[in-house]
Scaffold this motif. Structure first.
Motif, PDB file in Angstrom:
ATOM      1  N   VAL A 157       0.580  -1.173   0.011  1.00 17.32           N
ATOM      2  CA  VAL A 157      -0.104   0.047  -0.208  1.00 17.32           C
ATOM      3  C   VAL A 157       1.075   1.169   0.075  1.00 17.32           C
ATOM      4  O   VAL A 157       1.852   1.346   0.629  1.00 17.32           O
ATOM      5  CB  VAL A 157      -1.152  -0.171   0.896  1.00 17.32           C
ATOM      6  CG1 VAL A 157      -1.598   1.545   1.590  1.00 17.32           C
ATOM      7  CG2 VAL A 157      -2.184  -1.166   0.919  1.00 17.32           C
ATOM      8  N   THR A 158       0.432   2.433  -0.797  1.00 17.97           N
ATOM      9  CA  THR A 158       1.013   3.428  -0.343  1.00 17.97           C
ATOM     10  C   THR A 158       0.214   4.874  -0.381  1.00 17.97           C
ATOM     11  O   THR A 158      -1.071   4.464  -0.569  1.00 17.97           O
ATOM     12  CB  THR A 158       1.680   3.939  -1.972  1.00 17.97           C
ATOM     13  OG1 THR A 158       2.545   2.869  -2.707  1.00 17.97           O
ATOM     14  CG2 THR A 158       2.053   5.941  -1.994  1.00 17.97           C
ATOM     15  N   ILE A 159       0.329   5.206   0.831  1.00 16.13           N
ATOM     16  CA  ILE A 159      -0.897   6.158   1.395  1.00 16.13           C
ATOM     17  C   ILE A 159      -0.186   7.412   0.796  1.00 16.13           C
ATOM     18  O   ILE A 159       1.142   7.919   1.527  1.00 16.13           O
ATOM     19  CB  ILE A 159      -0.974   6.238   3.420  1.00 16.13           C
ATOM     20  CG1 ILE A 159      -1.855   4.534   3.163  1.00 16.13           C
ATOM     21  CG2 ILE A 159      -1.999   7.149   3.464  1.00 16.13           C
ATOM     22  CD1 ILE A 159      -3.087   4.272   2.943  1.00 16.13           C
ATOM     23  N   ALA A 175      -4.178   5.223  -1.381  1.00 17.03           N
ATOM     24  CA  ALA A 175      -4.589   5.979  -0.939  1.00 17.03           C
ATOM     25  C   ALA A 175      -4.600   7.134  -0.432  1.00 17.03           C
ATOM     26  O   ALA A 175      -3.605   7.307   0.073  1.00 17.03           O
ATOM     27  CB  ALA A 175      -5.570   4.970   0.239  1.00 17.03           C
ATOM     28  N   VAL A 176      -5.611   8.340  -0.546  1.00 20.74           N
ATOM     29  CA  VAL A 176      -4.722   9.290  -0.490  1.00 20.74           C
ATOM     30  C   VAL A 176      -6.795  10.451   0.231  1.00 20.74           C
ATOM     31  O   VAL A 176      -7.153   9.712  -0.352  1.00 20.74           O
ATOM     32  CB  VAL A 176      -4.856  10.005  -1.857  1.00 20.74           C
ATOM     33  CG1 VAL A 176      -3.371   9.431  -2.406  1.00 20.74           C
ATOM     34  CG2 VAL A 176      -5.581  10.386  -3.404  1.00 20.74           C
ATOM     35  N   ARG A 181      -8.513   7.423   1.157  1.00 13.41           N
ATOM     36  CA  ARG A 181      -9.351   6.976   0.161  1.00 13.41           C
ATOM     37  C   ARG A 181      -9.183   6.196  -0.523  1.00 13.41           C
ATOM     38  O   ARG A 181      -7.980   6.649  -1.382  1.00 13.41           O
ATOM     39  CB  ARG A 181     -11.191   7.594  -0.166  1.00 13.41           C
ATOM     40  CG  ARG A 181     -10.550   8.268  -0.997  1.00 13.41           C
ATOM     41  CD  ARG A 181     -11.706   9.427  -1.480  1.00 13.41           C
ATOM     42  NE  ARG A 181     -11.246  10.879  -2.446  1.00 13.41           N
ATOM     43  CZ  ARG A 181     -10.501  11.357  -2.850  1.00 13.41           C
ATOM     44  NH1 ARG A 181      -9.084  10.448  -2.410  1.00 13.41           N
ATOM     45  NH2 ARG A 181     -10.781  12.186  -3.972  1.00 13.41           N
ATOM     46  N   VAL A 182      -9.464   4.844  -1.661  1.00 12.21           N
ATOM     47  CA  VAL A 182      -8.734   4.389  -2.103  1.00 12.21           C
ATOM     48  C   VAL A 182      -8.651   5.240  -3.076  1.00 12.21           C
ATOM     49  O   VAL A 182     -10.529   5.424  -3.878  1.00 12.21           O
ATOM     50  CB  VAL A 182      -8.835   2.547  -2.502  1.00 12.21           C
ATOM     51  CG1 VAL A 182      -8.231   2.595  -3.458  1.00 12.21           C
ATOM     52  CG2 VAL A 182      -8.861   2.203  -1.173  1.00 12.21           C
ATOM     53  N   ILE A 183      -7.799   5.516  -3.798  1.00 13.63           N
ATOM     54  CA  ILE A 183      -8.055   5.613  -5.585  1.00 13.63           C
ATOM     55  C   ILE A 183      -7.329   4.675  -6.545  1.00 13.63           C
ATOM     56  O   ILE A 183      -8.061   5.249  -7.978  1.00 13.63           O
ATOM     57  CB  ILE A 183      -7.200   7.443  -5.687  1.00 13.63           C
ATOM     58  CG1 ILE A 183      -5.624   6.553  -5.525  1.00 13.63           C
ATOM     59  CG2 ILE A 183      -7.275   8.292  -4.929  1.00 13.63           C
ATOM     60  CD1 ILE A 183      -4.557   7.905  -5.963  1.00 13.63           C
ATOM     61  N   LYS A 184      -6.648   3.913  -6.295  1.00 14.31           N
ATOM     62  CA  LYS A 184      -6.350   2.567  -7.534  1.00 14.31           C
ATOM     63  C   LYS A 184      -5.676   1.149  -7.099  1.00 14.31           C
ATOM     64  O   LYS A 184      -5.878   1.432  -5.533  1.00 14.31           O
ATOM     65  CB  LYS A 184      -5.639   3.003  -8.413  1.00 14.31           C
ATOM     66  CG  LYS A 184      -4.215   3.900  -8.065  1.00 14.31           C
ATOM     67  CD  LYS A 184      -3.445   4.113  -9.318  1.00 14.31           C
ATOM     68  CE  LYS A 184      -1.631   4.825  -9.159  1.00 14.31           C
ATOM     69  NZ  LYS A 184      -1.197   4.995  -9.786  1.00 14.31           N
TER      70      LYS A 184
END
Length: 186
Positions: A157-159, A175-176, A181-184
């Protein structure tokens, strides 16, 4: 049946008093270790690593933590291999914080397990709550990310920088945002 200690209540996500003698003593020991770590010389890498081994509940091999670093107790932080914590990070470990392998924390990341009751009368009693945080393997938390109590972040995961993670994040995503929230998927 013997009544639970405040530490046991804290680690069981029950109301507890942080001013308890045992918790106060544990916090003092952590502050002493953090002072030594944060004011060590840049070339004292062996000393810094020894301090972190003394502070954390468990830490794997090949880690790098850049001072200043802050935590409440330290002994409730359990980290895997290849941990990298950049400058000015804070982990409020009133409950357990599990960091997987290959976790990267950018500058000013904040991980919180502690929180206060929303009922003002209960809050005025001085009692607090704490919920564990789990971060999987191969996770990168961008600069200034805040992880709230009770959150689990999956592996791979990348935040994004500046995000506030208020709920669980699944594996294999980017997620950002605030709230995060998850974007991809990745």
């Amino acid at each position: 049946m013997q009544e639970k200690t405040e530490k046991e209540k804290m680690l069981n996500s029950e109301l507890y008093l942080a001013t308890d003698e045992e918790l106060t003593r544990m916090h003092f020991v952590a502050r002493q270790l953090l002072y030594s770590f944060n004011f060590s010389q840049p070339d004292e890498v062996d000393r810094q690593q020894h301090i972190i081994h003394s502070l954390f509940g468990k830490i794997g091999s090949n880690f790098s933590i850049k001072p200043p670093f802050y935590c409440d107790y330290g002994c409730h932080i359990f980290a895997g291999n290849n941990l990298y914590i950049n400058f000015d990070c804070t982990i409020i470990d009133c409950n357990k914080v599990h960091l997987g392998n290959n976790v990267l924390l950018a500058p000013k990341v904040q991980i919180y397990t502690a929180y206060h009751p929303t009922n003002p009368n209960l809050r005025l009693s001085g009692k607090e709550l704490a919920a564990p945080v789990t971060i999987g393997d191969n996770v990168w938390l961008g600069g200034g990310v805040i992880v709230c109590p009770g959150v689990s972040i999956g592996s791979n995961v990348t935040i994004g920088a500046g995000s506030v993670v208020t709920q669980d994040i699944p594996h294999n995503v980017v997620a950002v945002g605030n709230p995060c929230r998850v974007i991809k998927s990745v």
